[in-house]
Design a protein around this motif. Structure first.
Motif, short mmCIF file in Angstrom:
data_model
loop_
_atom_site.label_atom_id
_atom_site.label_comp_id
_atom_site.label_asym_id
_atom_site.label_seq_id
_atom_site.Cartn_x
_atom_site.Cartn_y
_atom_site.Cartn_z
N LEU A 34 36.10 35.75 36.14
CA LEU A 34 36.94 36.52 37.05
C LEU A 34 38.21 35.75 37.40
O LEU A 34 39.29 36.33 37.54
N ALA A 35 38.09 34.43 37.56
CA ALA A 35 39.27 33.61 37.84
C ALA A 35 40.26 33.71 36.69
O ALA A 35 41.48 33.76 36.90
N MET A 36 39.74 33.76 35.46
CA MET A 36 40.62 33.90 34.29
C MET A 36 41.36 35.23 34.31
O MET A 36 42.50 35.33 33.86
N ALA A 37 40.71 36.28 34.84
CA ALA A 37 41.35 37.59 34.90
C ALA A 37 42.59 37.55 35.79
O ALA A 37 43.56 38.28 35.56
N ALA A 38 42.58 36.69 36.81
CA ALA A 38 43.77 36.53 37.67
C ALA A 38 44.71 35.47 37.12
O ALA A 38 45.93 35.59 37.23
N TYR A 39 44.15 34.44 36.50
CA TYR A 39 44.95 33.29 36.04
C TYR A 39 45.83 33.63 34.84
O TYR A 39 47.01 33.24 34.79
#
Length: 427
Positions: A159-164
């Protein structure tokens, strides 16, 4: 004649990948470092440079990333993702800070600039869920009590990658603060829309994709995934994230069938992706960055061990399980190379690609070896199962899950065990 050369090169590359995959299976290691080495051998500055098939390999590499993230999304439902995000936020944030910090610090110390620092922080942050899932399966850890803690970290990282990724894309494009905020807003709205559809109207998506034959289902799923990935990229969201969210929208028996059908294609194009990254890395550029890569690798091992320890401790897992959780999180792989590939293609620093390749090679090899060494280390140190942390809730008498002897021994410290999402990469 050009077409014949392309076929010869493609045949040689795919055959070499098959042989390297056989070696990886024989020694129970991840094939990713071997694929990277093959790319180094076939690329510019390598032993046998290939050039005629580069265009096909480039497109195949993009498809490989999309299918990797799509099949990862198939492992979760939208509800599981939202629930996991709520419960694992503290451990996930600690994992983010601990593991991104070394990359950011090194880039700033080397005066590579803030954009390179953001990219290198992402490279050192995220764990390879594919390698981790394979290692845990091979070692029989999937039934252990620390497994939900490991999976919660992996989901949080996804999920962090989806924002990053949208943020990194905007920074690499040199967007202004307003343009970057707009890009992030569009990305967040797109992600929210897809999650809403997955949560509220997932059955409609499944009804649309459902097909009477495997052939039709394969064409529908693959076409929808590539279409949404392309649209996501147009909307300044990573194509990989778009594919990930399409996977989340599918669930149940349909997701299982889609995974089975797409697995061979995913493995083929994912291997092409790792080769493609190696093709664009000059082996002659590796020696100057080996020292920095080794320092980052040592720091990465320490910070992932700490992340796993903290996550498992929060779940009330004993010391043995905490060590296993940390060891399982050490490998780096696909996402790290994806981030490096984005940065290298925009030319922010020529040394970032070789550094990322060396870093991933080191930890893709060291991670499984460290995991295999955990149990001997535990026996050598004589670590015994500890009592549960104060305040942990005890569940009613339930037999400990079947698994290795050490996990059963840890089962003496039973606490209420949260439902865990499926393992990424598990079939």
């Amino acid at each position: 004649m050009h077409a014949a050369t392309q076929l010869i090169e493609l045949g040689a590359i795919v055959l070499a990948l098959g042989l390297l995959g056989a070696v990886a299976v024989r020694f129970s290691i991840s094939p990713i470092p071997l694929y990277l080495v093959a790319g180094l051998a076939f690329g510019s500055g390598g032993i046998l440079p290939f050039g005629a098939s580069e265009e096909f390999v480039s497109l195949g590499a993009e498809v490989g990333v999309i299918l990797l993230l799509f099949t990862l999304g198939l492992e979760y439902t939208a509800g599981e993702l939202v629930g996991t995000l709520r419960t694992s936020a503290p451990a996930g944030l600690a994992d983010l800070v601990l593991n991104a910090a070394p990359g950011v610090a090194v880039a700033l110390i080397l005066d590579w600039g803030p954009v390179a620092a953001v990219a290198l922080g992402g490279i050192t942050y995220v764990t390879s869920s594919g390698i981790t899932a394979k290692v845990m399966g091979d070692l029989g850890w999937l039934g252990n009590r620390e497994t939900p803690a490991v999976l919660s970290i992996l989901v949080f990282e996804d999920l962090a990658m989806a924002a990053y990724l949208p943020i990194l894309t905007a920074l690499l494009a040199g967007a202004s603060l307003v343009a970057g905020a707009t890009t992030l807003g569009i990305a967040a709205a797109t992600i929210t829309l897809i999650l809403f559809i997955a949560l509220r109207h997932g059955r409609l998506v499944e009804r649309f994709v459902a097909s009477p034959t495997d052939e039709v289902l394969l064409l529908k799923v693959l076409g929808l995934t590539l279409l949404v990935a392309g649209l996501a990229q147009q909307l300044q969201v990573s194509a990989a994230v778009g594919a990930f969210l399409v996977g989340i929208a599918l669930s149940g028996p349909l997701a299982h069938t889609a995974r089975e059908l797409l697995a061979p294609l995913r493995d083929l194009f994912a291997a092409v992706f790792f080769v493609f990254f190696g093709l664009h890395t000059d082996p002659g550029q590796l020696p100057p960055v080996l020292g920095v890569a080794a320092l980052l690798a040592v720091a990465g091992i320490a910070t992932k061990l700490a992340s796993g320890w903290l996550a498992a401790r929060r779940a009330g897992v004993a010391s043995r399980g905490r060590l296993r959780a940390g060891a399982a999180l050490v490998p780096r792989g696909e996402f790290n190379i994806v981030i490096a590939g984005l940065a290298v293609s925009d030319g922010i620093n020529p040394r970032l690609g070789p550094l990322a390749a060396a870093y991933v090679l080191m930890l893709a090899i060291a991670g499984p070896l460290i995991a295999r060494g955990v149990e001997p280390f535990i026996r050598w140190r004589g670590i015994r199962p500890s009592r549960t942390r104060p305040g942990a809730r005890r569940k009613q008498e339930v037999p400990a899950p079947a698994g290795p002897a050490d996990s059963r021994e840890d089962g003496r410290d039973e606490v209420e065990r949260p439902g865990r999402p499926p393992v990424p990469g598990q079939h």
